[in-house]
Design an enzyme around this catalytic site. Structure first.
Site, PDB file in Angstrom:
ATOM      1  CB  SER A 144       9.364   0.273  -0.451  1.00 24.90           C
ATOM      2  OG  SER A 144       9.290  -1.062  -0.925  1.00 24.90           O
ATOM      3  CG  HIS A 163      11.222  -0.260   3.506  1.00 25.72           C
ATOM      4  ND1 HIS A 163      11.205  -0.416   4.880  1.00 25.72           N
ATOM      5  CD2 HIS A 163      10.277  -1.112   3.025  1.00 25.72           C
ATOM      6  CE1 HIS A 163      10.277  -1.304   5.222  1.00 25.72           C
ATOM      7  NE2 HIS A 163       9.703  -1.752   4.112  1.00 25.72           N
ATOM      8  CG  ASP A 209       9.356  -4.199   1.418  1.00 22.81           C
ATOM      9  OD1 ASP A 209       9.128  -4.170   2.635  1.00 22.81           O
ATOM     10  OD2 ASP A 209       9.104  -3.256   0.644  1.00 22.81           O
ATOM     11  CG  MET A 220       7.931  -9.934   0.529  1.00 24.99           C
ATOM     12  SD  MET A 220       6.653  -9.466  -0.649  1.00 24.99           S
ATOM     13  CE  MET A 220       6.493  -7.728  -0.271  1.00 24.99           C
ATOM     14  CG  MET A 247       7.083  -8.724   5.213  1.00 27.96           C
ATOM     15  SD  MET A 247       6.499  -7.766   3.812  1.00 27.96           S
ATOM     16  CE  MET A 247       8.031  -7.047   3.264  1.00 27.96           C
ATOM     17  CG  MET A 257       3.107  -4.172   8.537  1.00 31.63           C
ATOM     18  SD  MET A 257       4.288  -3.565   7.309  1.00 31.63           S
ATOM     19  CE  MET A 257       3.354  -3.638   5.773  1.00 31.63           C
ATOM     20  N   GLY A 263       2.853  -7.834   1.951  1.00 31.28           N
ATOM     21  CA  GLY A 263       2.957  -8.789   0.847  1.00 31.28           C
ATOM     22  C   GLY A 263       3.029  -8.153  -0.529  1.00 31.28           C
ATOM     23  CG  ASP A 267       5.928  -0.796   4.668  1.00 36.27           C
ATOM     24  OD1 ASP A 267       5.656  -0.346   3.544  1.00 36.27           O
ATOM     25  OD2 ASP A 267       6.620  -1.828   4.843  1.00 36.27           O
TER      26      ASP A 267
HETATM   27  C1  DX5 Z   1       4.359  -4.297   1.622  1.00 38.13           C
HETATM   28  C2  DX5 Z   1       5.749  -3.763   1.765  1.00 38.13           C
HETATM   29  C3  DX5 Z   1       5.863  -2.316   1.479  1.00 38.13           C
HETATM   30  C4  DX5 Z   1       5.492  -1.887   0.078  1.00 38.13           C
HETATM   31  C5  DX5 Z   1       4.881  -0.506   0.169  1.00 38.13           C
HETATM   32  O1  DX5 Z   1       4.286  -5.558   2.149  1.00 38.13           O
HETATM   33  O2  DX5 Z   1       6.221  -3.979   3.086  1.00 38.13           O
HETATM   34  O3  DX5 Z   1       7.135  -1.807   1.851  1.00 38.13           O
HETATM   35  O4  DX5 Z   1       6.587  -1.867  -0.808  1.00 38.13           O
HETATM   36  O5  DX5 Z   1       4.389  -0.142  -1.063  1.00 38.13           O
HETATM   37  P1  DX5 Z   1       3.386   1.067  -1.282  1.00 38.13           P
HETATM   38  O6  DX5 Z   1       4.047   2.309  -0.789  1.00 38.13           O
HETATM   39  O7  DX5 Z   1       3.182   1.044  -2.765  1.00 38.13           O
HETATM   40  O8  DX5 Z   1       2.123   0.743  -0.527  1.00 38.13           O
HETATM   41 ZN    ZN Z   2       8.029  -2.971   3.836  1.00 39.38          ZN
END
Ligand code: DX5
Ligand code: ZN
Length: 222
Positions: A13, A38, A40, A42, A73, A142, A147, A180
């Site tokens: 990510s 990946h 993300d 938001m 998200m 999840m 977030g 994730d």
């Molecule tokens: C959280 C994201 C993840 C996040 C994971 O909302 O969807 O993809 O980046 O980070 P780690 O691996 O640090 O938990």
């Molecule tokens: Zn994610």
């Protein structure tokens, strides 16, 4: 124990990347053998934080051939499917909790010729998948509340992954199960044993040497 024979993949990510060095970080991931990226997105409404959007994705599309796994998200993600497809998404994941017409939006994604996936928050039941599995390439369980990076794995996720893999096996469906959040040395073997096969990792990839971290995780995924 999982019966699935589908490939294990590491999906780092970029939320945890050093954004002043993003291009270099992506090259390092690719050279170290990461399977995909990946990404993300938001919106500050579905989740508290705001990350990045289309311009960033379009610009990194030019520097890597790794597949783009875009995790939206975002409330009512159907409004943005075409935009993210144009930016170069190879997979788009939408959250069941914020998509009123889940079937319609999954169909919309598939019609654009890309992979369509559904994400479930930790408190969301697997039952929301019952009538959409024919349109889904991957389910994202999840393992933290979405977030933020750097959160702790939620224990109840293990049972949820197991139950989903058992249901998919009974149905004869080779659908990827992605996890994730909070994946590290301790939780990685647990999620794999439960039946997950696509692993998102932020902190455990970017904290320290990207090359060493990717190699270590990939050796467990083999
Ligand atoms: C959280 C994201 C993840 C996040 C994971 O909302 O969807 O993809 O980046 O980070 P780690 O691996 O640090 O938990
Ligand atoms: Zn994610």
């Amino acid at each position: 124990m999982s019966l699935n024979k589908i490939a294990n993949k590491l999906s780092p990510s970029i939320l945890s990347a050093d954004f002043s060095q993003l291009g270099n970080n992506i090259k390092e991931l690719e050279n170290a053998g990461a399977d995909e990226l990946h990404i993300d997105v938001m919106d500050g409404t579905f989740v508290p934080s705001i990350s990045f959007g289309m311009p960033l994705i379009s610009s990194i599309r030019k520097i890597t051939s790794m597949p783009f796994d875009v995790h939206l998200m975002v409330n009512e993600p159907g409004r943005y499917i075409e935009d993210f497809a144009k930016c170069g998404a190879d997979n788009i994941t939408i959250h069941a909790e914020c998509c009123t017409h889940l079937n319609r939006v999954l169909t919309q994604i598939k019609e654009l010729g890309i992979r369509a996936s559904v994400a479930l928050n930790p408190a969301t039941s697997l039952n929301v998948l019952d009538y959409v599995l024919n349109y889904v390439d991957m389910v994202l369980i999840m393992t933290v509340n979405p977030g933020f990076g750097g959160q702790q794995y939620i224990e109840e996720s293990t049972e949820k992954i197991k139950t989903l893999r058992e249901r998919l096996n009974i149905l004869g469906k080779d659908i990827d199960i992605q996890v994730d959040g909070g994946i590290n040395d301790t939780t990685l073997p647990i999620v794999l044993d439960a039946g997950a096969n696509v692993v998102v990792a932020g902190t455990s990839v970017f904290n320290g040497s990207i090359k060493e971290n990717v190699k270590k995780i990939k050796s467990v995924l083999k």
